[in-house]
Design an enzyme around this catalytic site. Structure first.
Site, PDB file in Angstrom:
ATOM      1  N   PHE A   1       0.880  -1.179   0.000  1.00 22.64           N
ATOM      2  CA  PHE A   1       0.000   0.000   0.000  1.00 22.64           C
ATOM      3  C   PHE A   1       0.909   1.217   0.000  1.00 22.64           C
ATOM      4  CE2 PHE A   1      -1.852   3.711   1.807  1.00 22.64           C
ATOM      5  CZ  PHE A   1      -3.207   3.681   1.555  1.00 22.64           C
ATOM      6  N   GLU A   2       0.749   2.067  -1.001  1.00 22.75           N
ATOM      7  CA  GLU A   2       1.479   3.333  -1.010  1.00 22.75           C
ATOM      8  C   GLU A   2       0.617   4.334  -1.741  1.00 22.75           C
ATOM      9  OE1 GLU A   2       5.047   2.376  -3.269  1.00 22.75           O
ATOM     10  OE2 GLU A   2       6.285   2.497  -1.478  1.00 22.75           O
ATOM     11  N   ILE A   3       0.527   5.535  -1.200  1.00 22.64           N
ATOM     12  CA  ILE A   3      -0.009   6.650  -1.980  1.00 22.64           C
ATOM     13  C   ILE A   3       1.121   7.669  -1.979  1.00 22.64           C
ATOM     14  CG2 ILE A   3      -1.755   8.462  -2.151  1.00 22.64           C
ATOM     15  CD1 ILE A   3      -3.709   6.623  -0.703  1.00 22.64           C
TER      16      ILE A   3
END
Ligand SMILES: *[C@@H]1O[C@H](CO)[C@@H](O)[C@H](O)[C@H]1NC(C)=O
Length: 417
Positions: free
Chosen positions: A288-290
Site C-alpha cells: 500500500f502506497e499513496i
C-alpha cells in the site's frame, strides 16, 4: 587492628579500580543512548485528514493520479477481489483510472473482466523487457546461482528470479515507465487486498494540500536475512552525499549500548551504521502506497537507486522495494511529508489495519453511502468511516514499528514507548 583494616581495604581495591575505570564508559554509553532518542512533538504533526465520514465531493477537481496494480494473468481472481474492494470503498465516487502492469502480455480474459470490475477505467500495459531483467553489467550466471542459494537459505520469495526483478522494478524502474510518465501521484494496489472502510475524501487532493509525498498504512520489520548488505550500502551513499540524519531516520535506528570505542567495531555486523548503531529493520509496507512520483523521479532518489543497483544486492541478496523506499524517505524526505493513513482499513496477507468507527460521524442518511453497509459499532475516539471490522479488530493494528516511525510526528505514545 590497623593492619587488618588496611588489608581489608587492599582486598577491595581491584573492585574500586574497575569501577573508576568503567564509570566513564558506562556514562558515555548512557549519554549516547539518551542523545539518540527522538523527541515527540507537543502537537500532532500528522493528524488524519478527516476523522468522520464525508459527503463524497464528486464535483471537486481531481489530482493527476492513477491507481496501479502489478499482476499476472493467473492472479485474475485475486486482482478482482482488490478492484471490487477499492471500487466499493473509494473509486465509485472518485473514478480514477486503474493501470494494470504485467511483465508478460495480458490475456484477453483478464483485460475484459478487470476492465469491467474497474468500471471501464482499466488501462493494461506490458512492462518493457529491459525494465524487468538483470542489469546488463551483472553476471547473470552468478546472480542465478545466488538466487538459488537464497531460496535454499529460506528468506521469503528469495529463490524466485521474478521476485528479484519485481523488487528492482518497484525500487527504481517503475518511476521511469512510459505508461506512468503523465501522472504525478500513484496509489499502489496489490492482488488479494481488502479495503474495509469507506474512503469518502480524495487522498491525492489531501496529500497535495498538506504537502505530503508519501502515505502508508502498515509498518513492520524487514526480514534481516533478505538484505544483510542493504543498510551498509545505504549509509555509504548517505555519507557520500553528506545527508544529515533526520528525526525519522533516527526513529528507524536503535542506539547501541556498547560503550565507546567498542561500539564502532560493531559496524561490521549487518544493518549497523559506522557508529555501530543498528537499523531496527522497521519500514513502511509498500504494497500500500499513496505517493508523489516526483519524489522518486528526483535526481537524488534515482541516484540512490542506481548506487544500490550497482552493488548487485537486488540479486546477490533480496533487497526489497519496501525497505529501499523507506530508507530513502528517511534520508530524503522531511518527516512531516510522510502521512500515516490510520483511517484507512486495509488488509493484505495476514496483516491488517482497521480503525474504530467515528462516534456520530457515520452520515447515516447520506444517499452516496447507501451501499456502504453494514458498519461495525462506533466508539469514542474512532476515526473510521463505515468500517467493516469484526469485534476483535476494531482498533488500529499497533506495532513496535508503527509506533517508532510515528515518533517524530505524533505526541501519542503507543504501547511500546
Ligand atoms: C474498458 O471499458 C470501457 C468502457 O466499456 C471501454 O471504453 C474501454 O475501451 C475498455 N478498455 C479496454 C482496455 O478494453
Amino acid at each position: 587492628m590497623l593492619l587488618r583494616r588496611i588489608s581489608r581495604a587492599a582486598r577491595r581495591l581491584p573492585f574500586f579500580l574497575l569501577l573508576v575505570t568503567a564509570a566513564p564508559f558506562i556514562l558515555e554509553a548512557i549519554i549516547h543512548v539518551w542523545r539518540s532518542q527522538v523527541p515527540r512533538p507537543a502537537r500532532d504533526l500528522d493528524a488524519p485528514f478527516f476523522t468522520t465520514c464525508q459527503e463524497p465531493d464528486v464535483a471537486a477537481e481531481r489530482e493527476n493520479a492513477v491507481l496501479v496494480m502489478l499482476a499476472r494473468n493467473s492472479e485474475r481472481q485475486k486482482a478482482k477481489r482488490t478492484v471490487r474492494s477499492i471500487e466499493a470503498h473509494f473509486n465509485q465516487w472518485f473514478e480514477y483510472p486503474i493501470l494494470f502492469l504485467n511483465d508478460e502480455p495480458w490475456d484477453a480474459r483478464f483485460i475484459a473482466e478487470l476492465n469491467k470490475t474497474a468500471g471501464g477505467r482499466g488501462i493494461f500495459e506490458v512492462i518493457p523487457k529491459n525494465q524487468w531483467t538483470f542489469p546488463d553489467w551483472l553476471d547473470q550466471d552468478s546472480a542465478k546461482k545466488s538466487i538459488e542459494a537464497q531460496g535454499h537459505a529460506g528468506a521469503p520469495h528469495a529463490g524466485k528470479e521474478g521476485y528479484h526483478h519485481m523488487c528492482r522494478f518497484y525500487s527504481g524502474k517503475f518511476y521511469q515507465l512510459e505508461a506512468l510518465s503523465k501522472y504525478k501521484w500513484y496509489w499502489r494496489l496489490e492482488p488479494d487486498v481488502d479495503f474495509t472502510c469507506a474512503i469518502t475524501y480524495d487522498p491525492f487532493v489531501q496529500m497535495a494540500k498538506h504537502k505530503k509525498v508519501y502515505g502508508y498504512t502498515i509498518a513492520l520489520w524487514e526480514v534481516g536475512k533478505s538484505c544483510p548488505g542493504l543498510f551498509h550500502a545505504t549509509t555509504a551513499w548517505k555519507s557520500l552525499k553528506g545527508i544529515p540524519s533526520s528525526s525519522l531516520w533516527s526513529a528507524m535506528m536503535e542506539a547501541s549500548w556498547m560503550p565507546f570505542p567498542f561500539r564502532s567495531f560493531l559496524s561490521w555486523l549487518p544493518h549497523r551504521d559506522a557508529a555501530g548503531d543498528v537499523w531496527s529493520l522497521c519500514h513502511f509496507w509498500s504494497n500500500f502506497e499513496i505517493a508523489d512520483m516526483d519524489f522518486f523521479r528526483s535526481r537524488a532518489y534515482q541516484d540512490y537507486f542506481e548506487y544500490l543497483d550497482k552493488k548487485g544486492g537486488f540479486y546477490q541478496e533480496r533487497w526489497g522495494d519496501a525497505a529501499v523506499h523507506s530508507l530513502a524517505i528517511g534520508m530524503l524526505a522531511d518527516p512531516q511529508q510522510v502521512h500515516h493513513f490510520e483511517d484507512i482499513g486495509y488488509r493484505h496477507a495476514k496483516f491488517y489495519q482497521c480503525p474504530a468507527n467515528a462516534l456520530d460521524g457515520q452520515l447515516p442518511d447520506s444517499p452516496s453511502l447507501v451501499k456502504n453497509k453494514p458498519w461495525s459499532p462506533e466508539s469514542a475516539g474512532g476515526i473510521g468511516c463505515r468500517c467493516e471490522c469484526d469485534g476483535k479488530t476494531g482498533r488500529n493494528f499497533q506495532s513496535y514499528c508503527l509506533d517508532r516511525l510515528k515518533q517524530p510526528s505524533s505526541p501519542k505514545k503507543g504501547w511500546f514507548s
